[in-house]
Structures are given as structure tokens and as C-alpha cells.
Design a protein around this motif. Sequence first.
Motif, PDB file in Angstrom:
ATOM      1  N   SER A 104      21.560 -31.986 -47.093  1.00  0.00           N
ATOM      2  CA  SER A 104      21.875 -33.078 -47.938  1.00  0.00           C
ATOM      3  C   SER A 104      21.647 -34.397 -47.271  1.00  0.00           C
ATOM      4  O   SER A 104      21.799 -34.612 -46.206  1.00  0.00           O
ATOM      5  N   GLY A 105      21.059 -35.391 -48.211  1.00  0.00           N
ATOM      6  CA  GLY A 105      20.725 -36.568 -47.498  1.00  0.00           C
ATOM      7  C   GLY A 105      19.197 -36.670 -47.149  1.00  0.00           C
ATOM      8  O   GLY A 105      18.638 -37.559 -46.858  1.00  0.00           O
ATOM      9  N   ALA A 106      18.318 -35.363 -46.918  1.00  0.00           N
ATOM     10  CA  ALA A 106      17.133 -35.219 -46.550  1.00  0.00           C
ATOM     11  C   ALA A 106      16.462 -34.274 -47.446  1.00  0.00           C
ATOM     12  O   ALA A 106      15.711 -33.360 -46.934  1.00  0.00           O
ATOM     13  N   THR A 107      16.617 -34.251 -48.629  1.00  0.00           N
ATOM     14  CA  THR A 107      16.436 -33.295 -49.557  1.00  0.00           C
ATOM     15  C   THR A 107      14.771 -33.134 -49.666  1.00  0.00           C
ATOM     16  O   THR A 107      14.193 -32.303 -49.463  1.00  0.00           O
ATOM     17  N   ILE A 108      14.072 -34.351 -49.716  1.00  0.00           N
ATOM     18  CA  ILE A 108      12.555 -34.202 -49.771  1.00  0.00           C
ATOM     19  C   ILE A 108      11.937 -33.800 -48.633  1.00  0.00           C
ATOM     20  O   ILE A 108      10.994 -32.895 -48.586  1.00  0.00           O
TER      21      ILE A 108
END
Length: 112
Positions: free
Chosen positions: A90-94
Motif C-alpha cells: 500500500s502506498g507503493a502500488t506502482i
Amino acid sequence: MKLVKSILAAATILTLAGCGSKAIYKAGTYEATAEGRNGDVTVAVTVSDSKIEKVEVKEHKETAGIADGALEEVPAAIVKQNKADVDTVSGATITSNAIITATKDALKKAAK
């Protein structure tokens, strides 16, 4: 009773024989790249003939602090679960998806 024990022993032997590891990869280290948030993310995936041994992010331009969780947790999860289809951070999905995609591409190169 002896017949039942014999049948159970035979079934156990056949089950264990079927559990032998099948070679699904050509052992070695394979690299691949996928698009992250800030540019390319390159991974090196090391495999044995049947297992993902190591996933290492070799190069990236992702934002420090934000992407750190993905850069650490996603490769560890891939190795632990022995598959590339793992949860994103979460927060770094890409960034997570870039690591997963690059790992899948490297595994395609390693496939027998």
C-alpha cells in the motif's frame, strides 16, 4: 489388517513419488525490466530448477521512503511464496507492480 496397512503404505509411497520436484526452470539468474513510477525497475531473479531462490532489485529511480516497502517486501514475498503473484505494498502500488511484472518476465526467460 495387514492388507489395509499394505494398501496405505503403497498409497503413501505413490504420493511421495508424485511430490518430487519437477524441473520448471533452467537454473540461473535472469534479468527483466518493467516501468515503475519514476522510470524503469530492473530485477535479477535467481532460480533453481524448481524454485525461486532470490529476487533482487538491481536498478530503480523510485522515490526513497515511499518505495522502500515495495523494494524490500515484494521480492521477499515472491521468494517466500515461490510465485510472482503476490500482494502489492500500500502506498507503493506502482513500484510493487513493476517488481512483479519484471519478475514474471524474468521467469518467462527461465521457463523450460
